[in-house]
Design a protein around this motif. Sequence first.
Motif, PDB file in Angstrom:
ATOM      1  N   GLU A 297      58.574  51.970-156.698  1.00  0.00           N
ATOM      2  CA  GLU A 297      59.405  50.798-156.962  1.00  0.00           C
ATOM      3  C   GLU A 297      58.943  49.591-156.137  1.00  0.00           C
ATOM      4  N   GLU A 298      58.495  49.835-154.915  1.00  0.00           N
ATOM      5  CA  GLU A 298      58.000  48.745-154.078  1.00  0.00           C
ATOM      6  C   GLU A 298      56.817  48.049-154.741  1.00  0.00           C
ATOM      7  N   ALA A 299      55.866  48.821-155.243  1.00  0.00           N
ATOM      8  CA  ALA A 299      54.700  48.230-155.901  1.00  0.00           C
ATOM      9  C   ALA A 299      55.085  47.541-157.202  1.00  0.00           C
ATOM     10  N   GLU A 300      56.045  48.105-157.915  1.00  0.00           N
ATOM     11  CA  GLU A 300      56.467  47.502-159.186  1.00  0.00           C
ATOM     12  C   GLU A 300      57.096  46.129-158.993  1.00  0.00           C
ATOM     13  N   ARG A 301      57.681  45.878-157.839  1.00  0.00           N
ATOM     14  CA  ARG A 301      58.338  44.596-157.572  1.00  0.00           C
ATOM     15  C   ARG A 301      57.354  43.495-157.165  1.00  0.00           C
ATOM     16  N   ILE A 302      56.130  43.850-156.862  1.00  0.00           N
ATOM     17  CA  ILE A 302      55.184  42.867-156.324  1.00  0.00           C
ATOM     18  C   ILE A 302      54.930  41.705-157.280  1.00  0.00           C
ATOM     19  N   PRO A 303      54.651  41.922-158.573  1.00  0.00           N
ATOM     20  CA  PRO A 303      54.375  40.758-159.434  1.00  0.00           C
ATOM     21  C   PRO A 303      55.530  39.758-159.494  1.00  0.00           C
ATOM     22  N   ALA A 304      56.771  40.250-159.588  1.00  0.00           N
ATOM     23  CA  ALA A 304      57.906  39.338-159.654  1.00  0.00           C
ATOM     24  C   ALA A 304      58.088  38.585-158.344  1.00  0.00           C
ATOM     25  N   ARG A 305      57.896  39.271-157.238  1.00  0.00           N
ATOM     26  CA  ARG A 305      58.004  38.603-155.941  1.00  0.00           C
ATOM     27  C   ARG A 305      56.942  37.520-155.794  1.00  0.00           C
ATOM     28  N   LEU A 306      55.712  37.839-156.200  1.00  0.00           N
ATOM     29  CA  LEU A 306      54.643  36.845-156.094  1.00  0.00           C
ATOM     30  C   LEU A 306      54.957  35.632-156.950  1.00  0.00           C
ATOM     31  N   ALA A 307      55.459  35.852-158.168  1.00  0.00           N
ATOM     32  CA  ALA A 307      55.818  34.724-159.027  1.00  0.00           C
ATOM     33  C   ALA A 307      56.883  33.851-158.363  1.00  0.00           C
ATOM     34  N   ASP A 308      57.837  34.479-157.687  1.00  0.00           N
ATOM     35  CA  ASP A 308      58.892  33.730-156.995  1.00  0.00           C
ATOM     36  C   ASP A 308      58.307  32.948-155.826  1.00  0.00           C
ATOM     37  N   TYR A 309      57.391  33.541-155.071  1.00  0.00           N
ATOM     38  CA  TYR A 309      56.791  32.835-153.946  1.00  0.00           C
ATOM     39  C   TYR A 309      55.931  31.672-154.437  1.00  0.00           C
ATOM     40  N   ARG A 310      55.254  31.852-155.551  1.00  0.00           N
ATOM     41  CA  ARG A 310      54.457  30.752-156.100  1.00  0.00           C
ATOM     42  C   ARG A 310      55.344  29.621-156.608  1.00  0.00           C
ATOM     43  N   ALA A 311      56.519  29.972-157.088  1.00  0.00           N
ATOM     44  CA  ALA A 311      57.417  28.953-157.624  1.00  0.00           C
ATOM     45  C   ALA A 311      58.236  28.265-156.534  1.00  0.00           C
ATOM     46  N   ARG A 312      58.672  29.043-155.533  1.00  0.00           N
ATOM     47  CA  ARG A 312      59.637  28.502-154.559  1.00  0.00           C
ATOM     48  C   ARG A 312      59.198  28.655-153.112  1.00  0.00           C
ATOM     49  N   GLY A 313      58.003  29.181-152.898  1.00  0.00           N
ATOM     50  CA  GLY A 313      57.434  29.202-151.557  1.00  0.00           C
ATOM     51  C   GLY A 313      58.206  30.024-150.552  1.00  0.00           C
ATOM     52  N   SER A 314      58.472  29.422-149.404  1.00  0.00           N
ATOM     53  CA  SER A 314      59.003  30.167-148.265  1.00  0.00           C
ATOM     54  C   SER A 314      60.474  30.533-148.402  1.00  0.00           C
ATOM     55  N   ARG A 315      61.211  29.899-149.322  1.00  0.00           N
ATOM     56  CA  ARG A 315      62.652  30.173-149.391  1.00  0.00           C
ATOM     57  C   ARG A 315      62.952  31.611-149.787  1.00  0.00           C
ATOM     58  N   PRO A 316      62.397  32.147-150.876  1.00  0.00           N
ATOM     59  CA  PRO A 316      62.645  33.559-151.161  1.00  0.00           C
ATOM     60  C   PRO A 316      62.007  34.490-150.134  1.00  0.00           C
ATOM     61  N   ALA A 317      60.902  34.065-149.528  1.00  0.00           N
ATOM     62  CA  ALA A 317      60.287  34.880-148.478  1.00  0.00           C
ATOM     63  C   ALA A 317      61.220  34.995-147.281  1.00  0.00           C
ATOM     64  N   ALA A 318      61.930  33.916-146.952  1.00  0.00           N
ATOM     65  CA  ALA A 318      62.887  33.962-145.851  1.00  0.00           C
ATOM     66  C   ALA A 318      64.040  34.914-146.172  1.00  0.00           C
ATOM     67  N   ASP A 319      64.463  34.957-147.427  1.00  0.00           N
ATOM     68  CA  ASP A 319      65.511  35.913-147.818  1.00  0.00           C
ATOM     69  C   ASP A 319      65.015  37.346-147.639  1.00  0.00           C
ATOM     70  N   PHE A 320      63.757  37.593-147.985  1.00  0.00           N
ATOM     71  CA  PHE A 320      63.161  38.916-147.825  1.00  0.00           C
ATOM     72  C   PHE A 320      63.139  39.309-146.350  1.00  0.00           C
ATOM     73  N   VAL A 321      62.722  38.388-145.497  1.00  0.00           N
ATOM     74  CA  VAL A 321      62.652  38.648-144.061  1.00  0.00           C
ATOM     75  C   VAL A 321      64.039  38.905-143.482  1.00  0.00           C
ATOM     76  N   ALA A 322      65.030  38.163-143.936  1.00  0.00           N
ATOM     77  CA  ALA A 322      66.384  38.305-143.388  1.00  0.00           C
ATOM     78  C   ALA A 322      66.939  39.711-143.583  1.00  0.00           C
ATOM     79  N   ALA A 323      66.456  40.408-144.611  1.00  0.00           N
ATOM     80  CA  ALA A 323      66.948  41.756-144.897  1.00  0.00           C
ATOM     81  C   ALA A 323      66.137  42.852-144.228  1.00  0.00           C
ATOM     82  N   ALA A 324      65.202  42.492-143.352  1.00  0.00           N
ATOM     83  CA  ALA A 324      64.232  43.445-142.812  1.00  0.00           C
ATOM     84  C   ALA A 324      64.601  44.010-141.448  1.00  0.00           C
TER      85      ALA A 324
END
Length: 266
Positions: free
Chosen positions: A125-152
């Motif tokens: 499941e982790e690998a399956e989520r990679i394309p969608a996450r990358l698309a989000d980072y390309r579209a919105r940059g650090s904001r979704p990445a910060a959400d990912f980090v906050a849950a870590a």
Amino acid sequence: MIELGRIRLFCTGLGAADATALLLVHGWGGDGREWSPHAEALADRFRVVVPDLRGHGRSEVPAEGNTPAEMASDLAALIDALGTGPVVAVGHSMGGQVVNLLAVQHPHTVRSVIALDPAHGAHGEEAERIPARLADYRARGSRPAADFVAAAFAPNAPAGLRTAHVRTMLGTPDHVVAQAYAGMYTDPGAVGVRPHSERYLSHRTRPALTVWTSAEAAAWERGTLHVPGSRVDHWPRTGHYLHEEHPRRTVRLVEDWADSVTNAAV
């Protein structure tokens, strides 16, 4: 700020110049400040080198090429420029992938590797989520990445640690966030997904200590070890930023491992 020809990197150092060198490498969307307590504790016995990776912290921010493979080549140039000799290369998350790439691609610079919850071995499941996450980072940059980090982080992580990392990620340029993530997982030659990870780890010739917060990942990597003296540990009930959640335990781990590989080489 050190001019390496290929890049200008911000780097700090502590400890005696003739001591065994430790290279402490941060992860995705971070910077070298996260290693400050460890660097101070380790400097009594080691030469401690703490860079900011390209595109991160105070280092130069190229328009392109903000990938783990390029970061590893930067660190090889840094080690050569500083004249430290082979280092014990310690990396967290993306930094764990970077120090492993350094050991595979530039083995003359590395005495051994310590990888803490490294950014390789993604599957299911982790690998399956990679394309969608990358698309989000390309579209919105650090904001979704910060959400990912906050849950870590683990629920009992030290106060302020989550906020510090969210702020650092939000300060990382958007294109660097996306390029680094693609460089970890989807670019040609990326090694973050498990079959690719297994192939590149098979080329590692230096002894390695890997610490996972996932029991499944630890069991998987134990099956990939090819170099005598390598080891995989599992730290349960710990968040992804294990070195900062448990700084004293991490310092002891680094000291013991660096001593063991140094003594083995004598």
